[in-house]
Design an enzyme around this catalytic site. Structure first.
Site, mmCIF file in Angstrom:
data_model
loop_
_atom_site.group_PDB
_atom_site.id
_atom_site.type_symbol
_atom_site.label_atom_id
_atom_site.label_comp_id
_atom_site.label_asym_id
_atom_site.label_seq_id
_atom_site.Cartn_x
_atom_site.Cartn_y
_atom_site.Cartn_z
ATOM 1 N N LEU A 16 0.834 -1.206 0.000
ATOM 2 C CA LEU A 16 0.000 0.000 0.000
ATOM 3 C C LEU A 16 0.868 1.255 0.000
ATOM 4 C CD1 LEU A 16 -2.914 0.925 0.070
ATOM 5 C CD2 LEU A 16 -2.924 0.567 2.543
ATOM 6 N N GLY A 75 3.546 -2.043 9.803
ATOM 7 C CA GLY A 75 3.147 -3.073 10.753
ATOM 8 C C GLY A 75 2.999 -4.395 10.041
ATOM 9 N N SER A 77 0.834 -7.104 8.387
ATOM 10 C CA SER A 77 -0.430 -6.899 7.674
ATOM 11 C C SER A 77 -1.231 -8.184 7.498
ATOM 12 C CB SER A 77 -0.150 -6.260 6.311
ATOM 13 O OG SER A 77 0.756 -7.053 5.576
ATOM 14 N N ASN A 114 -10.727 -4.195 8.035
ATOM 15 C CA ASN A 114 -12.004 -4.915 8.186
ATOM 16 C C ASN A 114 -11.873 -6.065 9.176
ATOM 17 O OD1 ASN A 114 -11.859 -7.667 6.426
ATOM 18 N ND2 ASN A 114 -10.573 -6.098 5.489
ATOM 19 N N TYR A 142 -4.169 -10.149 14.602
ATOM 20 C CA TYR A 142 -3.992 -9.002 13.705
ATOM 21 C C TYR A 142 -5.193 -8.043 13.815
ATOM 22 C CZ TYR A 142 -4.303 -6.544 9.223
ATOM 23 O OH TYR A 142 -4.447 -5.582 8.253
ATOM 24 N N SER A 171 -9.715 -4.241 0.847
ATOM 25 C CA SER A 171 -8.545 -4.778 0.136
ATOM 26 C C SER A 171 -8.117 -3.745 -0.885
ATOM 27 C CB SER A 171 -8.901 -6.060 -0.620
ATOM 28 O OG SER A 171 -9.215 -7.083 0.270
HETATM 29 N N1 LIG Z 1 -3.398 -3.706 1.580
HETATM 30 C C1 LIG Z 1 -4.619 -3.868 2.059
HETATM 31 O O1 LIG Z 1 -5.545 -4.203 1.353
HETATM 32 C C2 LIG Z 1 -4.890 -3.636 3.530
HETATM 33 C C3 LIG Z 1 -6.143 -3.992 4.059
HETATM 34 C C4 LIG Z 1 -6.417 -3.720 5.391
HETATM 35 C C5 LIG Z 1 -5.455 -3.099 6.178
HETATM 36 N N2 LIG Z 1 -4.235 -2.807 5.643
HETATM 37 C C6 LIG Z 1 -3.218 -2.202 6.508
HETATM 38 O O2 LIG Z 1 -2.501 -1.223 5.770
HETATM 39 C C7 LIG Z 1 -1.133 -1.244 6.116
HETATM 40 C C8 LIG Z 1 -0.270 -1.482 4.881
HETATM 41 O O3 LIG Z 1 -0.654 -2.713 4.287
HETATM 42 P P1 LIG Z 1 0.230 -3.379 3.137
HETATM 43 O O4 LIG Z 1 -0.690 -4.264 2.386
HETATM 44 O O5 LIG Z 1 1.010 -2.340 2.439
HETATM 45 O O6 LIG Z 1 1.192 -4.301 4.015
HETATM 46 P P2 LIG Z 1 2.725 -4.697 3.702
HETATM 47 O O7 LIG Z 1 2.987 -5.883 4.583
HETATM 48 O O8 LIG Z 1 2.946 -4.825 2.244
HETATM 49 O O9 LIG Z 1 3.556 -3.448 4.224
HETATM 50 C C9 LIG Z 1 3.778 -3.186 5.586
HETATM 51 C C10 LIG Z 1 5.120 -2.492 5.703
HETATM 52 O O10 LIG Z 1 5.361 -2.233 7.099
HETATM 53 C C11 LIG Z 1 6.732 -2.471 7.335
HETATM 54 N N3 LIG Z 1 6.877 -2.843 8.747
HETATM 55 C C12 LIG Z 1 6.428 -3.955 9.360
HETATM 56 N N4 LIG Z 1 6.788 -3.974 10.659
HETATM 57 C C13 LIG Z 1 7.496 -2.825 10.861
HETATM 58 C C14 LIG Z 1 8.146 -2.284 11.981
HETATM 59 N N5 LIG Z 1 8.146 -2.916 13.165
HETATM 60 N N6 LIG Z 1 8.779 -1.108 11.850
HETATM 61 C C15 LIG Z 1 8.798 -0.463 10.646
HETATM 62 N N7 LIG Z 1 8.204 -0.933 9.540
HETATM 63 C C16 LIG Z 1 7.551 -2.114 9.643
HETATM 64 C C17 LIG Z 1 7.123 -3.625 6.429
HETATM 65 O O11 LIG Z 1 8.514 -3.629 6.179
HETATM 66 C C18 LIG Z 1 6.296 -3.340 5.203
HETATM 67 O O12 LIG Z 1 7.025 -2.623 4.221
HETATM 68 C C19 LIG Z 1 -0.976 -2.324 7.187
HETATM 69 O O13 LIG Z 1 -1.038 -1.713 8.461
HETATM 70 C C20 LIG Z 1 -2.179 -3.209 6.962
HETATM 71 O O14 LIG Z 1 -2.557 -3.872 8.156
HETATM 72 C C21 LIG Z 1 -3.934 -3.079 4.339
#
Ligand SMILES: NC(=O)c1ccc[n+]([C@@H]2O[C@H](COP(=O)([O-])OP(=O)(O)OC[C@H]3O[C@@H](n4cnc5c(N)ncnc54)[C@H](O)[C@@H]3O)[C@@H](O)[C@H]2O)c1
Length: 273
Positions: A16, A75, A77, A114, A142, A171
């Site tokens: 994201l 974080g 994910s 969600n 999570y 998503s």
């Molecule tokens: N992509 C989606 O559809 C979706 C849906 C619901 C919620 N989210 C939330 O949006 C956020 C981004 O999602 P995403 O799909 O890009 O996830 P992702 O796993 O691709 O990216 C998360 C990023 O956080 C970094 N990270 C993890 N732990 C860390 C820490 N302790 N310190 C510093 N950096 C850290 C990772 O290196 C990674 O680059 C997340 O919090 C996820 O829970 C995403």
């Protein structure tokens, strides 16, 4: 509140974060946001990005110094052990809010999910859309961490006046890849629209919104997101025929198809014992 211009984007190396690095700057006031990037991994092609773990409170304090707002995506994910979720999502989010408090940052956009309400039955037939104040029903550690993040945001609003928009993202990927995603998909372009609205809307206090496009098969109510000025432009429906032909309709006897959280409610749990 003047419109934020300099924004810290945590999780900038993630899926994201990568989409938002590309799409968000064009929305900002006066020709675009200036993004400061942070992740525990280097952000490809961005040598000035801050490589720091959310556990490093000194680094977080330095990272937030002078920014107008924070978009907090960093974080874990997906589901993971409680210990890992505790460190990255619970303590990490606390550390970031502490840094924001210490450095006087007034606005956070928090990537909730969600999965904070994942056990909620999805609407079927003429059922009403899920309202944003539906009771919490986390489907995983999570999802539980996202409940914590939302409550932390509420506390920092009441106690310290830091405003947050918590976005319960469905998503957000370039295209929906499952029948479930036809209902919960947020196109990357709509994601940037929603994050921009969450950064710039006035007097949000702590507001929780659903994050998705204007999908024909939408499961939840977008009213609180629209109240921020969000106007979704996309709909997953053009992808429906192909996905339904490949995967079939959702099965009302399968909990992975009848709860908002989808497979998160049925995947084997990761218990520490
Ligand atoms: N992509 C989606 O559809 C979706 C849906 C619901 C919620 N989210 C939330 O949006 C956020 C981004 O999602 P995403 O799909 O890009 O996830 P992702 O796993 O691709 O990216 C998360 C990023 O956080 C970094 N990270 C993890 N732990 C860390 C820490 N302790 N310190 C510093 N950096 C850290 C990772 O290196 C990674 O680059 C997340 O919090 C996820 O829970 C995403």
């Amino acid at each position: 509140m003047p419109a934020p211009r300099t924004v810290l984007l945590t999780g900038a190396a993630g899926g994201l974060g990568t989409l938002m690095r590309d799409l968000l700057p064009g929305h900002g006031p006066g020709g675009g946001y200036a993004l400061r990037l942070l992740d525990m991994r280097p952000v490809e092609g961005e040598p000035e990005s801050i490589v720091a773990d959310l556990a490093d409170r000194d680094a977080l304090r330095e990272a937030v110094r002078g920014v107008d707002a924070i978009i907090h995506l960093a974080g874990i994910s997906l589901e993971a052990s409680f210990e890992k979720i505790l460190a990255a999502n619970i303590e990490g989010t606390y550390n970031l809010y502490e840094a924001a408090r210490e450095e006087g940052v007034g606005r956070v956009v928090f990537a909730s999910s969600n999965h904070a309400v994942g056990y909620t039955p999805r609407p079927q037939g003429d059922d009403p859309l899920i309202p944003i104040d539906t009771p919490r029903r986390p489907d995983t550690f999570y999802g539980l961490s996202k409940c914590f993040g939302e409550d932390l945001a509420q506390l920092y609003w009441e106690r310290h006046g830091i405003e947050t928009v918590s976005v319960r993202i469905g998503s957000c990927f370039p295209e929906p890849t499952s029948v479930r995603m036809l209902s919960v998909w947020m196109s990357p372009a709509d994601g940037a629209r929603l994050f921009h609205a969450a950064l710039t809307a006035e007097n949000v206090g702590h507001t929780v919104v659903h994050g998705s496009s204007a999908n024909t098969r939408l499961w939840w109510d977008l009213a609180s997101a629209r109240a921020l000025g969000y106007e979704p432009q996309d709909d997953s429906e053009p992808y429906a025929a192909k996905l339904l032909a490949e995967q079939g309709e959702l099965d009302p006897a399968n909990p992975a198809h009848t709860r908002l959280g989808g497979p998160f409610v049925t995947d084997p749990p990761i218990w520490p014992y």
